[in-house]
Design an enzyme around this catalytic site. Structure first.
Site, short mmCIF file in Angstrom:
data_model
loop_
_atom_site.label_atom_id
_atom_site.label_comp_id
_atom_site.label_asym_id
_atom_site.label_seq_id
_atom_site.Cartn_x
_atom_site.Cartn_y
_atom_site.Cartn_z
CG ASP A 255 -0.18 -24.14 28.15
OD1 ASP A 255 -1.40 -23.89 28.16
OD2 ASP A 255 0.69 -23.35 28.53
CE LYS B 17 -2.64 -19.06 31.70
NZ LYS B 17 -1.38 -19.13 30.92
CD GLN C 271 1.93 -17.34 31.25
OE1 GLN C 271 1.16 -18.13 31.77
NE2 GLN C 271 1.60 -16.65 30.18
#
Ligand code: ADP
Length: 278
Positions: free
Chosen positions: A116, A49, A93
């Site tokens: 996200d 990422k 994460q």
């Protein structure tokens, strides 16, 4: 009939180019990745990422906390990133070490930086059919369906799996696009009977080879979100060789949904940044 394969790598490359071109036209967006602990798979994901974000011309901020970090330490880190005007998007994460309350930490991410699409604010907006930041994997699948001109309005869509990150938001996205949606899960009584009704079948159950030819209506579009590593290589939730003989369109694993997730993260970060500009 042999299914046409959906080329996720090619579509992801196109999205990344589009994002890079738009990034070049304004102030650089910033993506903060927050990794707690040493989970090897998470390290790999976060690294790719960060790389993708720099390759698209964005600023990367990485915060790494030890697996022993307390709730308060992670909380304070997120609060700093939330305040920082150079940070357009925050990616926490998952999974987090078991002693941390993940929901409480997700709640600390401001809705406009939630790239996200995980906060209740963005999930709620999606559920109500309002605009907002969408979870990257479902957004990537929507883009794949559009690129391959799969009609969504009025289509019968069946989603297998109801996770917060994939199944649930996928069902809402398809509903927003006027599909007739069925959401299946581990308690569904007759999975094959449900999935055989699908024009579009999206499988995100995390079970290798769950879906075979008996689950698929001839000519259906089948999207496989599963990724499983074995000695023979990577596999999905769909038994590829047999479903390939019956589906109309099918995503391979690897090279289908996987590459889209990071591409959509970049698109979300750009979107978030442009919305935050004064
Ligand atoms: P992901 O993050 O890929 O969505 P998760 O492991 O978080 O995967 O979620 C798996 C989902 O799949 C759960 O919602 C679960 O209900 C669903 N599921 C598990 N087993 C089955 C099954 N046999 N049939 C249908 N759905 C299933």
């Amino acid at each position: 009939m042999t299914a046409e394969l959906i080329d996720g790598k090619a579509v992801a490359a196109k999205v990344r180019q589009e994002v890079a071109a738009k990034v070049a036209g304004g102030p650089a967006p910033g993506l903060a990745t927050v990794l707690v602990g040493e989970d090897p798979a998470s390290e790999v994901y976060v690294r790719s990422k960060r790389r993708a974000c720099v390759a698209a011309g964005m600023a990367g901020f990485h915060r790494r906390l030890p697996g022993t970090a307390t709730q308060q330490q992670v909380d304070e880190e997120l609060a700093r990133l939330a305040e920082d005007p150079a940070v357009s998007g925050i990616l926490l994460q998952l999974p987090l070490p078991g002693h941390l309350d993940a929901d409480a930490l997700i709640d600390r991410i401001p809705v406009h930086k939630d790239v996200d699409g995980l906060t209740p604010g963005n999930a709620g907006r999606l559920a109500q059919g309002r605009d907002g930041l969408r979870p990257c994997t479902p957004a990537g699948i929507e883009r794949l369906l559009d690129e391959y001109a799969v009609p969504l309005s009025g289509a019968k869509a069946v989603v297998v799996g109801r996770s917060v990150l994939v199944g649930r938001p996928m069902a809402h996205l398809l509903l927003t696009r006027d599909a007739t949606v069925t959401l299946c899960h581990s308690r569904t009584k007759d999975l094959a009977a449900e999935t055989r009704t699908a024009d579009i079948l999206i499988v995100a159950a995390g079970i290798p080879g769950l879906i075979g030819r008996e689950h698929v209506r001839p000519g259906a579009t089948v999207i496989d979100v599963g990724i499983h590593r074995s000695r023979a290589g990577l596999h999905g939730d769909v038994r590829f060789p047999e479903v390939r003989e019956i589906a109309g369109l099918l995503t391979p694993v690897p090279g289908g949904v996987g590459p889209m997730t990071i591409a959509m993260l970049l698109a979300n970060t750009l979107h978030a940044a442009r919305r935050q500009e004064p």
